[in-house]
Design an enzyme around this catalytic site. Structure first.
Site, PDB file in Angstrom:
ATOM      1  N   ASP A 160       0.858  -1.189   0.000  1.00 56.81           N
ATOM      2  CA  ASP A 160       0.000   0.000   0.000  1.00 56.81           C
ATOM      3  C   ASP A 160       0.894   1.240   0.000  1.00 56.81           C
ATOM      4  O   ASP A 160       1.794   1.352   0.829  1.00 56.81           O
ATOM      5  CB  ASP A 160      -0.903   0.010   1.243  1.00 56.81           C
ATOM      6  CG  ASP A 160      -1.901   1.156   1.184  1.00 56.81           C
ATOM      7  OD1 ASP A 160      -2.670   1.205   0.206  1.00 56.81           O
ATOM      8  OD2 ASP A 160      -1.899   2.006   2.087  1.00 56.81           O
ATOM      9  N   ASP A 171     -22.646   7.629 -39.244  1.00 54.22           N
ATOM     10  CA  ASP A 171     -23.404   6.456 -38.785  1.00 54.22           C
ATOM     11  C   ASP A 171     -24.314   5.989 -39.912  1.00 54.22           C
ATOM     12  O   ASP A 171     -24.397   6.639 -40.971  1.00 54.22           O
ATOM     13  CB  ASP A 171     -24.220   6.802 -37.517  1.00 54.22           C
ATOM     14  CG  ASP A 171     -24.424   5.574 -36.628  1.00 54.22           C
ATOM     15  OD1 ASP A 171     -24.982   4.566 -37.117  1.00 54.22           O
ATOM     16  OD2 ASP A 171     -24.020   5.618 -35.448  1.00 54.22           O
ATOM     17  N   ASP A 199     -21.878   3.576 -44.317  1.00 58.59           N
ATOM     18  CA  ASP A 199     -21.547   2.305 -43.684  1.00 58.59           C
ATOM     19  C   ASP A 199     -20.024   2.262 -43.566  1.00 58.59           C
ATOM     20  O   ASP A 199     -19.325   2.319 -44.586  1.00 58.59           O
ATOM     21  CB  ASP A 199     -22.072   1.178 -44.589  1.00 58.59           C
ATOM     22  CG  ASP A 199     -21.720  -0.193 -44.064  1.00 58.59           C
ATOM     23  OD1 ASP A 199     -20.672  -0.328 -43.392  1.00 58.59           O
ATOM     24  OD2 ASP A 199     -22.476  -1.136 -44.329  1.00 58.59           O
TER      25      ASP A 199
END
Ligand code: SAM
Length: 628
Positions: A88, A495, A521
């Site tokens: 730690d 898109d 596409d």
């Protein structure tokens, strides 16, 4: 001291690192140590006020982490490690202990407290040796030590501070900085072990191993089993007592701290028991108590909590209570057209999950209102509403997950079993046959992109890029976050035509002319020219061959210095979130979540390098690669 023979003492042993820190992993891997990583479930919540000095806190946390893993593995992993290493790292300044910042403001607070000053970095390390006996009991032997390094920061201007914070680097680092990367630029000097500041004091660890194993070497020079002073004993699953028995004495450490912080490996039995995070004694109970079982119960109940959230969201309970706070169960039942009995159960479940609050009205009836969490994320019209994504989880992910067993057996998605349709028909339905379904899908994508967008957009300095193309950018939610964060950037959302034609439903009230939409596409059409390509939750939908096809198309339009920014959950093999997200992709696509290394390798095939990743801790990680 010779390093290799020390490390080689561990070859052939099952060594476990009870830490998920990539920096610790790298330090130990670099010296040839072979180990498994089992991150500890121990919550770092020890009361700092109970410790006289900061290093004691770090050492105790390291011990608890290592012991938790050592005790869990025989049951959960059905194997007993030989040695578990816990560590730690904390930063201490002006008597305060700094751990990892929880948000950017916390990072700012930490870094400004370090500006222009010397501070100490402490790493506490615990080494647990596990010894499985013939009767399947396990004895544990614990060694610990700590290392301190002094670091001085330069005076940091506000601009430097915020630039560094906005790089995302501070978020998973003790004290809010990483000396091995950008944070190194803030540092004036380091006195002591540099690797200790990175997260693991390798030199001290090797010396400690040498002491541990050479103390346990017999006169003929052969390694003998270390002598045992057990912390506690545990029996393996399947043996008579699964949880184990009390050892007659509890020994919390074999190390004894001297005043200079060095540890002295002698057989020192301490009579005080270890304090757990709850301040109770760590002992093996002969009978399991409720709290021991809590984690399993939480896991078993996880689906009930999810479904309660989905149902309350679907029945618009949070919208109703936003508009009419203080309704009782009967009034809510009437509004949502449900039974009073069922509504009461649902409302109480939401109270127990922290989504609603209840109080008694003057007629001694429980009345309900939204908690802050519900106001921010569960109302359908909240700016950062997750309503759309929650409905997607309910309608799509939930039915798919109910066939997880088949997905695991078959290694593929479960559209046919869940919806009685092939995945291409589900796709066709979502995009072309039902306007309502398409909007629902877009709404889901929109809501998740809205809540993650800022963190992804600000993960890297993108000031040198002027044009971006968000491939599969859906409603443009992510694109708007990018233009908001980078005033010099224009983004083209690319898109499918069916999506682009509906995108205006999602435009913000003040349209930004720097966001534009192009239909196409990405596998078959020419991609818009840009110097930054954004791929947010795109690549995980596709198998490797399709990803390579898309990356090759991007690479062919890129010039040197252009970049690809990928926003995905990086599989890290450590956190439940990324592992569960991986199951999520298994049930619904032919793609998968991938590791950072896998993305590095895939991109390098297309001439991209100089990669960096930022773990935003907000659903998605951000990864950037530059065209060489
Ligand atoms: N990037 C968005 C985000 O982070 O919220 C949306 C991610 S969504 C999982 C995948 C997106 O890719 C959808 O908007 C989908 O319409 C789009 N998409 C899928 N196939 C595509 C293709 N062949 N060409 C262009 N876009 C495509």
């Amino acid at each position: 001291m010779v390093l290799n023979p020390v490390i080689s003492k561990l070859s052939g042993k099952l060594v476990v690192l009870a830490s998920g820190s990539p920096r610790r992993l790298e330090i130990l891997r670099n010296v040839g140590l072979r180990f498994e990583v089992v991150p500890s479930w121990f919550k770092e919540t020890l009361d700092k006020g109970l410790f006289k000095a900061p290093h004691e806190y770090a050492v105790e946390t390291a011990k608890q982490k290592a012991l938790e893993v050592a005790r869990r593995m025989p049951f959960k992993h059905l194997k007993t490690p030989d040695i578990v290493i816990g560590a730690d790292t904390i930063v201490a300044v002006d008597g305060m202990i700094l751990e990892k910042p929880v948000d950017k403001d916390d990072a700012y607070r930490m870094l400004s407290s370090l500006s222009g000053k010397e501070h100490s970095v402490f790493t506490g390390v615990a080494v647990v040796l596990c010894h499985e006996k013939e009767n399947e009991e396990v004895d544990y032997q614990l060694f610990d030590f700590h290392e301190e390094t002094k670091v001085k920061f330069a005076d940091l201007s506000e601009d430097m501070l915020w630039e560094y914070i906005n790089s995302g680097e501070p978020m998973d680092k003790a004290g809010g900085y990483g000396i091995q990367a950008l944070g190194g630029m803030l540092v004036e000097y380091v006195h002591g072990d540099f690797l200790n500041v990175v997260g693991f004091p390798l030199n001290h660890f090797c010396k400690q191993l040498d002491l541990i194993y050479n103390c346990n070497t017999n006169s003929a020079g052969q390694e003998s089993t270390p002598s045992f002073s057990p912390v506690h004993k545990v029996k393996r699953k399947g043996s008579k007592s699964e949880v184990g028995e009390h050892s007659s004495k509890l020994v919390n450490s074999l190390s004894k701290h001297t005043d200079n912080g060095e540890s002295d490996v002698r057989d020192v039995e301490k009579t005080l028991p270890l304090a757990s995070s709850r301040g109770q004694t760590i002992e093996e109970e002969s009978e399991p108590k409720g709290e021991d079982l809590q984690r399993i119960i939480d896991l078993m109940d996880g689906f009930k909590a999810s479904k309660a959230l989905f149902t309350a969201s679907k029945l618009c309970v949070f919208d109703l209570l936003h508009n009419s706070p203080g309704l009782d169960a009967a009034a809510v039942a009437q509004e949502i057209k449900a039974s009073v009995k069922g509504t009461e159960c649902l409302l109480e479940a939401c109270v127990s999950l922290g989504l609603l609050k209840s109080k008694e009205n003057e007629c001694h009836k429980s009345v309900y209102e939204n908690t802050g969490l519900a106001v921010r994320f569960l109302r359908s019209d909240a700016p950062y509403s997750l309503h759309g994504y929650i409905q997607h989880c309910n309608n799509t992910i939930w039915p798919l997950f109910s066939h997880l067993e088949s997905a695991v057996q078959e290694g593929t998605h479960q559209h046919e079993k869940a919806f009685g349709k092939k995945s291409k028909d589900v796709f066709q339905d979502n995009y072309y046959n039902s306007r309502e379904r398409k909007l629902r899908f877009m709404n889901a994508m929109h809501s998740i992109a809205r809540v993650t967008g800022t963190d992804v957009a600000t993960a890297f300095d993108l000031s040198s890029y002027k044009t971006a193309c968000d491939l599969g950018g859906c409603t443009g939610a992510m694109a708007y976050e990018f233009t908001k964060a980078h005033p010099g950037l224009s983004v083209t959302v690319f898109d499918l035509p069916a999506v682009v034609e509906m995108s205006e439903h999602f435009h913000p009230p003040h349209k930004d002319s720097r966001v534009s939409f192009v239909a196409g596409d990405f596998f078959n059409d020419e991609l818009p020219k840009a110097d930054l390509y954004i791929l947010a939750r795109i690549l995980h939908d596709w198998p490797d061959d399709k990803v390579h096809l898309l990356l090759s198309k991007i690479a062919s339009t890129c010039t040197p210095g252009s970049a690809v920014l990928i926003a995905e959950t990086m599989l890290d093999g450590l956190t439940p979130y990324s592992a569960l997200q991986s199951l999520n992709m298994l049930v619904q696509t032919e793609g998968s979540e991938r590791t950072e290394d896998k993305y590095v390798a895939m991109l390098s095939k297309h001439g991209f390098g100089n990669t960096r990743v930022v773990h935003t801790k907000n659903f998605l990680d951000a990864f950037i690669a530059i065209k060489m």
